[in-house]
Write a protein that holds these residues in place. Structure first.
Motif, PDB file in Angstrom:
ATOM      1  N   GLU A   9       8.096 -19.224 -22.622  1.00 35.85           N
ATOM      2  CA  GLU A   9       8.666 -18.579 -21.444  1.00 35.85           C
ATOM      3  C   GLU A   9       8.200 -17.133 -21.327  1.00 35.85           C
ATOM      4  O   GLU A   9       8.011 -16.614 -20.223  1.00 35.85           O
ATOM      5  CB  GLU A   9      10.190 -18.632 -21.521  1.00 35.85           C
ATOM      6  CG  GLU A   9      10.884 -18.105 -20.278  1.00 35.85           C
ATOM      7  CD  GLU A   9      12.380 -18.298 -20.344  1.00 35.85           C
ATOM      8  OE1 GLU A   9      13.073 -17.432 -20.920  1.00 35.85           O
ATOM      9  OE2 GLU A   9      12.873 -19.315 -19.827  1.00 35.85           O
ATOM     10  N   LEU A  10       7.984 -16.489 -22.460  1.00 34.52           N
ATOM     11  CA  LEU A  10       7.591 -15.080 -22.477  1.00 34.52           C
ATOM     12  C   LEU A  10       6.079 -14.878 -22.620  1.00 34.52           C
ATOM     13  O   LEU A  10       5.603 -13.746 -22.535  1.00 34.52           O
ATOM     14  CB  LEU A  10       8.307 -14.356 -23.623  1.00 34.52           C
ATOM     15  CG  LEU A  10       9.816 -14.177 -23.422  1.00 34.52           C
ATOM     16  CD1 LEU A  10      10.490 -13.801 -24.729  1.00 34.52           C
ATOM     17  CD2 LEU A  10      10.088 -13.122 -22.360  1.00 34.52           C
ATOM     18  N   ARG A  11       5.335 -15.953 -22.814  1.00 38.46           N
ATOM     19  CA  ARG A  11       3.889 -15.833 -23.019  1.00 38.46           C
ATOM     20  C   ARG A  11       3.195 -15.057 -21.895  1.00 38.46           C
ATOM     21  O   ARG A  11       2.349 -14.201 -22.171  1.00 38.46           O
ATOM     22  CB  ARG A  11       3.254 -17.215 -23.188  1.00 38.46           C
ATOM     23  CG  ARG A  11       1.753 -17.157 -23.438  1.00 38.46           C
ATOM     24  CD  ARG A  11       1.123 -18.533 -23.397  1.00 38.46           C
ATOM     25  NE  ARG A  11       1.458 -19.322 -24.582  1.00 38.46           N
ATOM     26  CZ  ARG A  11       0.762 -19.288 -25.709  1.00 38.46           C
ATOM     27  NH1 ARG A  11      -0.306 -18.502 -25.815  1.00 38.46           N
ATOM     28  NH2 ARG A  11       1.111 -20.042 -26.721  1.00 38.46           N
ATOM     29  N   PRO A  12       3.488 -15.333 -20.597  1.00 40.90           N
ATOM     30  CA  PRO A  12       2.805 -14.575 -19.544  1.00 40.90           C
ATOM     31  C   PRO A  12       3.000 -13.066 -19.672  1.00 40.90           C
ATOM     32  O   PRO A  12       2.058 -12.291 -19.489  1.00 40.90           O
ATOM     33  CB  PRO A  12       3.439 -15.116 -18.253  1.00 40.90           C
ATOM     34  CG  PRO A  12       3.883 -16.497 -18.613  1.00 40.90           C
ATOM     35  CD  PRO A  12       4.364 -16.384 -20.025  1.00 40.90           C
ATOM     36  N   LEU A  13       4.224 -12.642 -19.971  1.00 35.56           N
ATOM     37  CA  LEU A  13       4.492 -11.211 -20.153  1.00 35.56           C
ATOM     38  C   LEU A  13       3.710 -10.662 -21.340  1.00 35.56           C
ATOM     39  O   LEU A  13       3.100  -9.583 -21.248  1.00 35.56           O
ATOM     40  CB  LEU A  13       5.988 -10.983 -20.358  1.00 35.56           C
ATOM     41  CG  LEU A  13       6.393  -9.553 -20.767  1.00 35.56           C
ATOM     42  CD1 LEU A  13       6.047  -8.568 -19.662  1.00 35.56           C
ATOM     43  CD2 LEU A  13       7.880  -9.495 -21.098  1.00 35.56           C
ATOM     44  N   LEU A  14       3.702 -11.386 -22.450  1.00 33.30           N
ATOM     45  CA  LEU A  14       3.022 -10.915 -23.655  1.00 33.30           C
ATOM     46  C   LEU A  14       1.517 -10.757 -23.410  1.00 33.30           C
ATOM     47  O   LEU A  14       0.904  -9.762 -23.809  1.00 33.30           O
ATOM     48  CB  LEU A  14       3.266 -11.877 -24.817  1.00 33.30           C
ATOM     49  CG  LEU A  14       4.735 -12.124 -25.189  1.00 33.30           C
ATOM     50  CD1 LEU A  14       4.826 -13.116 -26.338  1.00 33.30           C
ATOM     51  CD2 LEU A  14       5.436 -10.817 -25.532  1.00 33.30           C
ATOM     52  N   PHE A  15       0.921 -11.734 -22.728  1.00 29.81           N
ATOM     53  CA  PHE A  15      -0.510 -11.636 -22.424  1.00 29.81           C
ATOM     54  C   PHE A  15      -0.779 -10.441 -21.517  1.00 29.81           C
ATOM     55  O   PHE A  15      -1.746  -9.700 -21.719  1.00 29.81           O
ATOM     56  CB  PHE A  15      -1.010 -12.920 -21.756  1.00 29.81           C
ATOM     57  CG  PHE A  15      -2.437 -12.798 -21.287  1.00 29.81           C
ATOM     58  CD1 PHE A  15      -3.486 -13.071 -22.150  1.00 29.81           C
ATOM     59  CD2 PHE A  15      -2.724 -12.380 -19.991  1.00 29.81           C
ATOM     60  CE1 PHE A  15      -4.810 -12.931 -21.731  1.00 29.81           C
ATOM     61  CE2 PHE A  15      -4.033 -12.244 -19.552  1.00 29.81           C
ATOM     62  CZ  PHE A  15      -5.077 -12.522 -20.425  1.00 29.81           C
ATOM     63  N   SER A  16       0.060 -10.248 -20.513  1.00 27.28           N
ATOM     64  CA  SER A  16      -0.163  -9.170 -19.564  1.00 27.28           C
ATOM     65  C   SER A  16      -0.057  -7.801 -20.227  1.00 27.28           C
ATOM     66  O   SER A  16      -0.795  -6.880 -19.893  1.00 27.28           O
ATOM     67  CB  SER A  16       0.824  -9.281 -18.402  1.00 27.28           C
ATOM     68  OG  SER A  16       0.560 -10.441 -17.644  1.00 27.28           O
ATOM     69  N   ILE A  17       0.869  -7.649 -21.156  1.00 24.06           N
ATOM     70  CA  ILE A  17       0.957  -6.401 -21.925  1.00 24.06           C
ATOM     71  C   ILE A  17      -0.312  -6.204 -22.744  1.00 24.06           C
ATOM     72  O   ILE A  17      -0.940  -5.135 -22.711  1.00 24.06           O
ATOM     73  CB  ILE A  17       2.192  -6.418 -22.845  1.00 24.06           C
ATOM     74  CG1 ILE A  17       3.481  -6.359 -22.029  1.00 24.06           C
ATOM     75  CG2 ILE A  17       2.144  -5.252 -23.838  1.00 24.06           C
ATOM     76  CD1 ILE A  17       4.743  -6.578 -22.845  1.00 24.06           C
ATOM     77  N   ALA A  18      -0.692  -7.228 -23.477  1.00 25.14           N
ATOM     78  CA  ALA A  18      -1.853  -7.121 -24.367  1.00 25.14           C
ATOM     79  C   ALA A  18      -3.140  -6.864 -23.585  1.00 25.14           C
ATOM     80  O   ALA A  18      -3.980  -6.052 -23.991  1.00 25.14           O
ATOM     81  CB  ALA A  18      -1.987  -8.390 -25.206  1.00 25.14           C
ATOM     82  N   TYR A  19      -3.306  -7.530 -22.434  1.00 27.75           N
ATOM     83  CA  TYR A  19      -4.539  -7.337 -21.662  1.00 27.75           C
ATOM     84  C   TYR A  19      -4.643  -5.908 -21.147  1.00 27.75           C
ATOM     85  O   TYR A  19      -5.724  -5.303 -21.162  1.00 27.75           O
ATOM     86  CB  TYR A  19      -4.594  -8.323 -20.501  1.00 27.75           C
ATOM     87  CG  TYR A  19      -5.845  -8.134 -19.657  1.00 27.75           C
ATOM     88  CD1 TYR A  19      -7.084  -8.599 -20.099  1.00 27.75           C
ATOM     89  CD2 TYR A  19      -5.795  -7.463 -18.443  1.00 27.75           C
ATOM     90  CE1 TYR A  19      -8.239  -8.409 -19.349  1.00 27.75           C
ATOM     91  CE2 TYR A  19      -6.941  -7.269 -17.687  1.00 27.75           C
ATOM     92  CZ  TYR A  19      -8.156  -7.744 -18.144  1.00 27.75           C
ATOM     93  OH  TYR A  19      -9.295  -7.540 -17.388  1.00 27.75           O
ATOM     94  N   ARG A  20      -3.545  -5.343 -20.703  1.00 26.90           N
ATOM     95  CA  ARG A  20      -3.597  -3.975 -20.180  1.00 26.90           C
ATOM     96  C   ARG A  20      -3.846  -2.957 -21.278  1.00 26.90           C
ATOM     97  O   ARG A  20      -4.398  -1.882 -21.019  1.00 26.90           O
ATOM     98  CB  ARG A  20      -2.307  -3.656 -19.429  1.00 26.90           C
ATOM     99  CG  ARG A  20      -2.249  -4.332 -18.065  1.00 26.90           C
ATOM    100  CD  ARG A  20      -0.842  -4.286 -17.486  1.00 26.90           C
ATOM    101  NE  ARG A  20      -0.806  -4.784 -16.115  1.00 26.90           N
ATOM    102  CZ  ARG A  20      -0.804  -6.068 -15.781  1.00 26.90           C
ATOM    103  NH1 ARG A  20      -0.826  -7.001 -16.729  1.00 26.90           N
ATOM    104  NH2 ARG A  20      -0.761  -6.444 -14.516  1.00 26.90           N
ATOM    105  N   ILE A  21      -3.462  -3.263 -22.485  1.00 29.41           N
ATOM    106  CA  ILE A  21      -3.748  -2.364 -23.606  1.00 29.41           C
ATOM    107  C   ILE A  21      -5.184  -2.551 -24.096  1.00 29.41           C
ATOM    108  O   ILE A  21      -5.862  -1.581 -24.459  1.00 29.41           O
ATOM    109  CB  ILE A  21      -2.747  -2.602 -24.760  1.00 29.41           C
ATOM    110  CG1 ILE A  21      -1.327  -2.219 -24.314  1.00 29.41           C
ATOM    111  CG2 ILE A  21      -3.138  -1.794 -26.001  1.00 29.41           C
ATOM    112  CD1 ILE A  21      -0.257  -2.533 -25.356  1.00 29.41           C
ATOM    113  N   LEU A  22      -5.682  -3.777 -24.065  1.00 28.02           N
ATOM    114  CA  LEU A  22      -6.973  -4.093 -24.680  1.00 28.02           C
ATOM    115  C   LEU A  22      -8.130  -4.249 -23.698  1.00 28.02           C
ATOM    116  O   LEU A  22      -9.291  -4.160 -24.096  1.00 28.02           O
ATOM    117  CB  LEU A  22      -6.840  -5.375 -25.500  1.00 28.02           C
ATOM    118  CG  LEU A  22      -5.931  -5.282 -26.722  1.00 28.02           C
ATOM    119  CD1 LEU A  22      -5.628  -6.669 -27.279  1.00 28.02           C
ATOM    120  CD2 LEU A  22      -6.573  -4.414 -27.795  1.00 28.02           C
ATOM    121  N   SER A  23      -7.846  -4.539 -22.434  1.00 26.11           N
ATOM    122  CA  SER A  23      -8.891  -4.799 -21.420  1.00 26.11           C
ATOM    123  C   SER A  23      -9.797  -5.955 -21.818  1.00 26.11           C
ATOM    124  O   SER A  23     -10.960  -6.007 -21.425  1.00 26.11           O
ATOM    125  CB  SER A  23      -9.748  -3.539 -21.188  1.00 26.11           C
ATOM    126  OG  SER A  23      -9.009  -2.524 -20.603  1.00 26.11           O
TER     127      SER A  23
END
Length: 307
Positions: A9-23
């Motif tokens: 359920e939280l995977r989309p949020l976790l990916f979006s956080i990580a992508y914005r930090i890591l590009s």
């Protein structure tokens, strides 16, 4: 809910956080997977699964970013984020912030920040986390996080990108751009470009490039209008698609393999920036990657043939 259900359920949020930090799509996916392993291996259930997982993926992403900085400093040519076609996390209340924060222009600005500044900025400005949650995620006091945010905002405000607010107008302009590109209509392209438009490509030294950077409507229009029709003559096709929240396209060879992406920054009814990504290392998440060198050789052969 089971652990797996909570995590998914939280995977989309976790990916979006990580992508914005890591590009990076691939590094963000790895960070999310490592977060699951730590969550699954924990003997106790946290009081707030969202807070625990968000903090965990943030700390992992900070560590990955610190090591990635060295590689990016040694990168050959312009460096762009890995293209993202769709942000899995949606929040209607923060739709504008989410879309703007994932654009290539915004992610390139985030590269100016330290890993801690970047994490604090992403959590606070994009996802509206409280300072207590941010402090836990980055391992600093709330006061220190507020100072990190002040510094991050100062860096970001200096070059914060602006985009065409009306999505319909932006898409209409992109449609006209790709029509002119297909026809090799240099004049039509010129009319759509800002006077100081920039065309920049990221090939990582692994693909032939149109040019590292071209500036000015006349130069960009002539380069695009003469180069791209040759691609279409050797059966290269494109699929219009948003790239990092902006109008763009994915280009494929005759076998359907990905050659490169193209994204447009649009403001005040004109295209301000054209960015292409052809480094094969950054395209694998989009599908099988084609051989740009082979396409380039085919174009050179076609140009030598008599009309």
């Amino acid at each position: 809910m089971s652990k797996v259900e909570e995590f998914e359920e939280l995977r989309p949020l976790l990916f979006s956080i990580a992508y914005r930090i890591l590009s990076s799509v691939s590094e963000a996916e790895d960070a999310v997977q490592e977060t699951w392993l730590r969550f699954d291996g924990s003997a106790t259930r946290p009081m707030s699964t969202k807070a625990f997982l968000s903090a965990t993926v943030t700390r992992i992403s900070i560590d990955v970013l610190r090591s990635a900085r060295v590689r990016r400093e040694e990168y050959m040519g312009p460096w762009f984020p890995e293209p993202l076609l769709r942000d899995p996390y949606q929040d209607p209340a923060r739709a504008v912030e989410l879309a703007d924060s994932v654009s290539m222009a915004a992610l390139l600005l985030l590269e100016r920040l330290s890993p801690l500044e970047r994490a604090v900025f992403v959590l606070r400005e994009v996802f509206a986390f409280g300072f207590d949650e941010i402090a836990t995620a980055v391992g600093r006091s709330e006061a220190a996080c507020r100072q990190l945010l002040v510094r991050a905002r100062r860096h970001m405000e200096a070059g914060r990108p602006r985009f065409e607010a009306d999505r319909r107008e932006r898409q209409e302009l992109a449609t006209r751009f790709f029509d002119a590109l297909t026809d090799g209509d240099v004049g039509g392209l010129r009319n759509l470009l800002a006077a100081d438009v920039r065309l920049v490509g990221d090939g990582g030294g692994k693909t032939p490039q149109l040019a590292k950077a071209v500036v000015g409507a006349e130069k960009v229009a002539r380069l695009l209008g003469t180069a791209f029709p040759w691609l279409f003559r050797v059966d290269v096709s494109f699929e219009p698609h948003e790239v990092n929240g902006q109008p763009g396209a994915i280009f494929h060879d005759r076998h359907g393999k990905v050659l490169h992406t193209l994204a447009l920054d649009v403001l005040d009814g004109r295209i301000q920036t054209v960015r292409t990504v052809s480094n094969p290392d950054k395209l694998g998440h989009l599908g099988p990657v084609g051989d740009v060198w082979a396409v380039d050789r085919e174009i050179r052969q076609a140009r030598r043939r008599p009309n």
